[in-house]
Structures are given as structure tokens and as C-alpha cells.
Design a protein around this motif. Structure first.
Motif, short mmCIF file in Angstrom:
data_model
loop_
_atom_site.label_atom_id
_atom_site.label_comp_id
_atom_site.label_asym_id
_atom_site.label_seq_id
_atom_site.Cartn_x
_atom_site.Cartn_y
_atom_site.Cartn_z
N TYR A 1 -4.13 13.15 10.50
CA TYR A 1 -4.85 11.88 10.56
C TYR A 1 -4.72 11.14 9.23
N GLN A 2 -4.84 11.87 8.13
CA GLN A 2 -4.72 11.24 6.82
C GLN A 2 -3.31 10.70 6.62
N GLY A 3 -2.31 11.44 7.03
CA GLY A 3 -0.93 10.97 6.92
C GLY A 3 -0.69 9.72 7.75
N GLN A 4 -1.24 9.70 8.94
CA GLN A 4 -1.08 8.52 9.80
C GLN A 4 -1.75 7.30 9.17
N THR A 5 -2.93 7.50 8.60
CA THR A 5 -3.65 6.40 7.96
C THR A 5 -2.86 5.88 6.76
N GLU A 6 -2.26 6.78 5.99
CA GLU A 6 -1.47 6.35 4.84
C GLU A 6 -0.25 5.56 5.27
N ILE A 7 0.37 5.96 6.36
CA ILE A 7 1.53 5.22 6.88
C ILE A 7 1.11 3.81 7.28
N ILE A 8 -0.02 3.68 7.95
CA ILE A 8 -0.51 2.36 8.37
C ILE A 8 -0.81 1.50 7.15
N LEU A 9 -1.49 2.07 6.16
CA LEU A 9 -1.83 1.29 4.96
C LEU A 9 -0.60 0.91 4.16
N THR A 10 0.39 1.79 4.12
CA THR A 10 1.63 1.46 3.42
C THR A 10 2.33 0.29 4.09
N GLY A 11 2.35 0.29 5.42
CA GLY A 11 2.94 -0.83 6.15
C GLY A 11 2.19 -2.12 5.87
N TYR A 12 0.86 -2.04 5.78
CA TYR A 12 0.06 -3.22 5.47
C TYR A 12 0.39 -3.74 4.08
N ASP A 13 0.51 -2.84 3.11
CA ASP A 13 0.88 -3.24 1.75
C ASP A 13 2.27 -3.86 1.71
N ASP A 14 3.19 -3.30 2.48
CA ASP A 14 4.55 -3.85 2.51
C ASP A 14 4.54 -5.28 3.04
N ARG A 15 3.78 -5.51 4.10
CA ARG A 15 3.73 -6.87 4.67
C ARG A 15 3.02 -7.84 3.73
N ALA A 16 2.04 -7.34 2.97
CA ALA A 16 1.38 -8.19 1.97
C ALA A 16 2.37 -8.58 0.87
N ALA A 17 3.21 -7.64 0.47
CA ALA A 17 4.22 -7.94 -0.55
C ALA A 17 5.24 -8.94 -0.02
#
Length: 142
Positions: free
Chosen positions: A37-53
Motif C-alpha cells: 500500500y505504501q509503495g502504491q501511494t508513493e507511485i501515485i504521489l510521484t506521478g502527481y509531482d511529475d505532472r506538477a513539474a
């Protein structure tokens, strides 16, 4: 009788062993699910950060485009600039040798806005001029 008691003790030890295995297995399962679950959450947040960049880069590109267009045409008031599959919008205000450029870009659910104050500067000989960025501010979206 002795053999019955030995058999009964062995049964208790077997039961303790089974319960121990079940408890340890449940603990390992809980830890594994938690890590997944933690890994999945980190993947989602990383994608969010990428789109923000990406949105910030688009807005920065829009500011650069507005400065280039101001260099060619001092009456440029802004507009929408297509950049690949995305686009950004710039609004240029001010007059004379000072301008304010507000560029907004979106990527997915992320929106970034950059506000730039620019001034037109001339070289010492007075035969060339260029827009100079005086301040650069990233604004939080509304």
C-alpha cells in the motif's frame, strides 16, 4: 498410561506450533500488505509531482514565448500558446518599458501560474534593446 500422556503432550506442542505459524504468517501478511500500500501511494504521489513539474515547465515556456513575442512586437498582449499536446496562456500588461507577464499552464489536474515583471533595457550605445526579467514569482493556483 505413559504412552497416552506422551501422546497428549505431543498434541499440545503441535497445537502451539500451528498457532505460532498462524500468528507469524498473519504478521508477515500484514507487513507485506502495508508495504504494498505504501509503495502504491508513493507511485501515485510521484506521478502527481511529475505532472506538477510539467505544468511548471509549461508555464515557464509560456513566459519565454511572451518575452520573445514582446521583443518582436511591443504591443503583444498575450494569448494561448500550444506546446505539444498541452497549451499555456499568457497575459501581458503594462506599457512603455515595463511589462507584467502572467503565464498559466495546466497538466492533468495540476495548474501552475508564474508572474514576471520585465523591463526593456538598452545597451550603452543605445542601438540594441532586450527584455530583462526583474522578478519571477510562482503563484499558488486559486
Amino acid at each position: 498410561m505413559r504412552s497416552f500422556r506422551r501422546h497428549r503432550r505431543a498434541g499440545k506442542q503441535g497445537m502451539i506450533g500451528i498457532v505460532t505459524v498462524i500468528v507469524i504468517g498473519a504478521f508477515i501478511l500484514i507487513v507485506g500488505l502495508s508495504m504494498a500500500y505504501q509503495g502504491q501511494t508513493e507511485i501515485i504521489l510521484t506521478g502527481y509531482d511529475d505532472r506538477a513539474a510539467v505544468a511548471l515547465t509549461l508555464a515557464s515556456t509560456c513566459v519565454d514565448e511572451a518575452l520573445n513575442r514582446l521583443q518582436a512586437d511591443a504591443s503583444y498582449a498575450g494569448g494561448t500558446v500550444p506546446i505539444g499536446a498541452d497549451s499555456c496562456t499568457s497575459v501581458v500588461s503594462g506599457s512603455g518599458t515595463t511589462r507584467t507577464i502572467v503565464a498559466t499552464a495546466s497538466s492533468d489536474v495540476n495548474t501552475k501560474t508564474i508572474s514576471v515583471a520585465a523591463s526593456l533595457r538598452q545597451n550603452a550605445a543605445g542601438d540594441a534593446s532586450a527584455w530583462h526579467i526583474d522578478s519571477w514569482t510562482e503563484q499558488d493556483p486559486p
